[in-house]
Design an enzyme around this catalytic site. Structure first.
Site, PDB file in Angstrom:
ATOM      1  N   GLU A 117      61.738   4.448  41.172  1.00  0.00           N
ATOM      2  CA  GLU A 117      61.090   5.102  40.016  1.00  0.00           C
ATOM      3  C   GLU A 117      61.760   4.677  38.708  1.00  0.00           C
ATOM      4  O   GLU A 117      61.096   4.478  37.688  1.00  0.00           O
ATOM      5  CB  GLU A 117      61.143   6.622  40.195  1.00  0.00           C
ATOM      6  N   ALA A 158      67.638   9.593  44.098  1.00  0.00           N
ATOM      7  CA  ALA A 158      68.308  10.823  43.681  1.00  0.00           C
ATOM      8  C   ALA A 158      69.387  11.151  44.706  1.00  0.00           C
ATOM      9  O   ALA A 158      69.317  10.728  45.866  1.00  0.00           O
ATOM     10  CB  ALA A 158      67.286  11.957  43.587  1.00  0.00           C
ATOM     11  N   GLY A 196      64.205   7.552  43.707  1.00  0.00           N
ATOM     12  CA  GLY A 196      64.440   7.585  42.265  1.00  0.00           C
ATOM     13  C   GLY A 196      64.878   6.233  41.717  1.00  0.00           C
ATOM     14  O   GLY A 196      64.674   5.948  40.535  1.00  0.00           O
ATOM     15  N   GLU A 250      60.877   9.256  50.118  1.00  0.00           N
ATOM     16  CA  GLU A 250      61.053  10.713  50.016  1.00  0.00           C
ATOM     17  C   GLU A 250      60.387  11.476  51.155  1.00  0.00           C
ATOM     18  O   GLU A 250      60.848  12.526  51.578  1.00  0.00           O
ATOM     19  CB  GLU A 250      60.493  11.216  48.670  1.00  0.00           C
TER      20      GLU A 250
HETATM   21  N1  CAA Z   1      71.994  10.222  47.926  1.00  0.00           N
HETATM   22  C1  CAA Z   1      73.250  10.493  48.274  1.00  0.00           C
HETATM   23  N2  CAA Z   1      74.013   9.663  49.011  1.00  0.00           N
HETATM   24  C2  CAA Z   1      73.454   8.511  49.407  1.00  0.00           C
HETATM   25  C3  CAA Z   1      72.139   8.156  49.084  1.00  0.00           C
HETATM   26  C4  CAA Z   1      71.388   9.070  48.285  1.00  0.00           C
HETATM   27  N3  CAA Z   1      70.137   8.818  47.895  1.00  0.00           N
HETATM   28  N4  CAA Z   1      71.861   6.956  49.624  1.00  0.00           N
HETATM   29  C5  CAA Z   1      72.963   6.561  50.258  1.00  0.00           C
HETATM   30  N5  CAA Z   1      73.931   7.502  50.128  1.00  0.00           N
HETATM   31  C6  CAA Z   1      75.294   7.470  50.661  1.00  0.00           C
HETATM   32  C7  CAA Z   1      75.327   7.665  52.175  1.00  0.00           C
HETATM   33  O1  CAA Z   1      75.276   9.029  52.499  1.00  0.00           O
HETATM   34  C8  CAA Z   1      76.657   7.043  52.499  1.00  0.00           C
HETATM   35  O2  CAA Z   1      77.685   7.939  52.123  1.00  0.00           O
HETATM   36  P1  CAA Z   1      79.058   8.003  52.990  1.00  0.00           P
HETATM   37  O3  CAA Z   1      79.622   6.612  52.944  1.00  0.00           O
HETATM   38  O4  CAA Z   1      79.863   9.005  52.247  1.00  0.00           O
HETATM   39  O5  CAA Z   1      78.658   8.412  54.362  1.00  0.00           O
HETATM   40  C9  CAA Z   1      76.735   5.870  51.535  1.00  0.00           C
HETATM   41  O6  CAA Z   1      75.840   6.176  50.463  1.00  0.00           O
HETATM   42  C10 CAA Z   1      76.275   4.564  52.149  1.00  0.00           C
HETATM   43  O7  CAA Z   1      75.001   4.771  52.752  1.00  0.00           O
HETATM   44  P2  CAA Z   1      74.671   4.330  54.252  1.00  0.00           P
HETATM   45  O8  CAA Z   1      75.892   4.507  55.119  1.00  0.00           O
HETATM   46  O9  CAA Z   1      73.463   5.071  54.681  1.00  0.00           O
HETATM   47  O10 CAA Z   1      74.423   2.789  54.051  1.00  0.00           O
HETATM   48  P3  CAA Z   1      73.365   1.874  54.796  1.00  0.00           P
HETATM   49  O11 CAA Z   1      73.628   0.501  54.292  1.00  0.00           O
HETATM   50  O12 CAA Z   1      73.366   2.095  56.278  1.00  0.00           O
HETATM   51  O13 CAA Z   1      71.925   2.389  54.275  1.00  0.00           O
HETATM   52  C11 CAA Z   1      70.323   3.085  52.602  1.00  0.00           C
HETATM   53  C12 CAA Z   1      71.636   2.314  52.891  1.00  0.00           C
HETATM   54  C13 CAA Z   1      69.166   2.371  53.280  1.00  0.00           C
HETATM   55  C14 CAA Z   1      70.172   3.065  51.103  1.00  0.00           C
HETATM   56  C15 CAA Z   1      70.405   4.516  53.155  1.00  0.00           C
HETATM   57  O14 CAA Z   1      71.632   5.098  52.692  1.00  0.00           O
HETATM   58  C16 CAA Z   1      69.297   5.401  52.699  1.00  0.00           C
HETATM   59  O15 CAA Z   1      68.251   5.395  53.294  1.00  0.00           O
HETATM   60  N6  CAA Z   1      69.530   6.196  51.628  1.00  0.00           N
HETATM   61  C17 CAA Z   1      68.584   7.191  51.148  1.00  0.00           C
HETATM   62  C18 CAA Z   1      67.396   6.592  50.442  1.00  0.00           C
HETATM   63  C19 CAA Z   1      66.450   7.682  50.037  1.00  0.00           C
HETATM   64  O16 CAA Z   1      65.957   8.448  50.834  1.00  0.00           O
HETATM   65  N7  CAA Z   1      66.196   7.782  48.720  1.00  0.00           N
HETATM   66  C20 CAA Z   1      65.323   8.798  48.161  1.00  0.00           C
HETATM   67  C21 CAA Z   1      66.158   9.937  47.673  1.00  0.00           C
HETATM   68  S1  CAA Z   1      65.175  11.331  47.174  1.00  0.00           S
HETATM   69  C22 CAA Z   1      64.606  10.942  45.634  1.00  0.00           C
HETATM   70  O17 CAA Z   1      64.922   9.911  45.079  1.00  0.00           O
HETATM   71  C23 CAA Z   1      63.712  11.981  44.994  1.00  0.00           C
HETATM   72  C24 CAA Z   1      63.068  11.519  43.766  1.00  0.00           C
HETATM   73  O18 CAA Z   1      61.974  11.022  43.761  1.00  0.00           O
HETATM   74  C25 CAA Z   1      63.718  11.704  42.450  1.00  0.00           C
END
Ligand code: CAA
Length: 259
Positions: free
Chosen positions: A111, A63, A108, A131
């Site tokens: 999921e 998400a 998500g 999460e």
């Molecule tokens: N939401 C919004 N933006 C996200 C994102 C997310 N879930 N995941 C990555 N991005 C964005 C980053 O903020 C970054 O944006 P900018 O370039 O504008 O700074 C861009 O995507 C690239 O990400 P990274 O620089 O972090 O890239 P990376 O290769 O170093 O890492 C990653 C990649 C491991 C996917 C890391 O971005 C990460 O951990 N993302 C979040 C994963 C996460 O926590 N997901 C769960 C979300 S909550 C959810 O899903 C609730 C539910 O159950 C419905």
């Protein structure tokens, strides 16, 4: 055709293609567009099987955290209905489905993948429910679908820790079904679904319903569901085709017509 998600149909296979750089983060618009594509795939006659695909680099990183950051409890009490609506609509497409996973399938995104019947992953794919690292829990079905796929202890271990797992571990615990070289993920998913496109459409629908709905019921109710679905298939043309073909030519040679 949405801005970030489209349904591409070729050779009986509908691909729900996510395309929201950089990470296919599932904001509200993406969620709505996936739901629209899932509805379209459900009703279109020229779609017999479905692939969910995020492109060559990433499946979906979850998400949209930036969108969720400022949400209040009441905002999310409304938005969570959308999270469950798009995932449930996808899971209930009455046709075989597979998630073709490259790169990250997190939160998500994981999921979303679990709403498909199968998951095929590239060797360097990583999956997880991180999460907890945001101070929340999976909210698009993850606590339930992950538990049903891998069992409660493993689901808790992944959800409590938020750790990412690589494709080989995901395969070992049953979170993915096949691992292939990264470059072959989409082609392998197509090959898999192509085998089912020519299958007896109503029997495949009944099999999916019996397994998915039956699995939520006590044994007697599940068996009753199976009895109804089994008997109902005797109203289809394909069961005549299948049995006539067997008697005349032996097993596995029927040309089903999907009716
Ligand atoms: N939401 C919004 N933006 C996200 C994102 C997310 N879930 N995941 C990555 N991005 C964005 C980053 O903020 C970054 O944006 P900018 O370039 O504008 O700074 C861009 O995507 C690239 O990400 P990274 O620089 O972090 O890239 P990376 O290769 O170093 O890492 C990653 C990649 C491991 C996917 C890391 O971005 C990460 O951990 N993302 C979040 C994963 C996460 O926590 N997901 C769960 C979300 S909550 C959810 O899903 C609730 C539910 O159950 C419905």
């Amino acid at each position: 055709m949405g801005e970030f998600v489209r349904l591409e149909v070729a050779d009986g296979i509908g691909t729900i293609r996510l395309d929201r750089p950089k990470m296919n983060a599932l904001n509200l618009q993406v969620q709505n567009e996936i739901e629209e594509c899932a509805r379209e795939a459900t009703v279109r006659d020229d779609v017999a099987a479905v692939i969910v695909y995020g492109g060559e680099r990433v499946f979906a990183a979850g998400a949209d955290i930036k969108e969720m950051q400022t949400m209040s409890y009441t905002d999310m009490a409304v938005a969570v209905e959308g999270l469950h609506s798009f995932t449930t609509t996808l899971a209930r497409i009455p046709k075989p489905s597979v998630a073709a996973i490259t790169g990250y399938a997190l939160g998500g995104g994981c999921e979303l993948a679990m709403c498909c019947d199968f998951r095929i992953a590239g060797e360097s794919a990583q999956l997880g429910q991180p999460e907890i690292l945001l101070g929340i829990i999976p909210g698009a079905g993850g606590t339930q679908r992950l538990t049903r796929l891998v069992g409660p202890a493993k689901a808790k271990e992944l959800i409590f820790s938020g750790r990412f797992i690589k494709a080989d571990e995901a395969l070992a615990i049953g979170l993915v079904d096949r691992v292939v070289p990264d470059a072959e993920v989409y082609a392998a998913a197509r090959d898999w679904m192509a085998q089912l496109v020519k299958g007896p459409r109503f029997a495949l629908k009944a099999a999916k319903e019996a397994v998915d709905r039956g699995g939520e019921l006590d044994l007697d109710s599940g068996l009753a569901l199976e009895k109804s679905l089994f008997a109902a298939l005797f109203a289809t043309h394909d069961r005549l085709v299948g049995m006539e073909s067997f008697v005349a030519n032996g097993p596995g040679k029927a040309h089903f017509e999907g009716r």
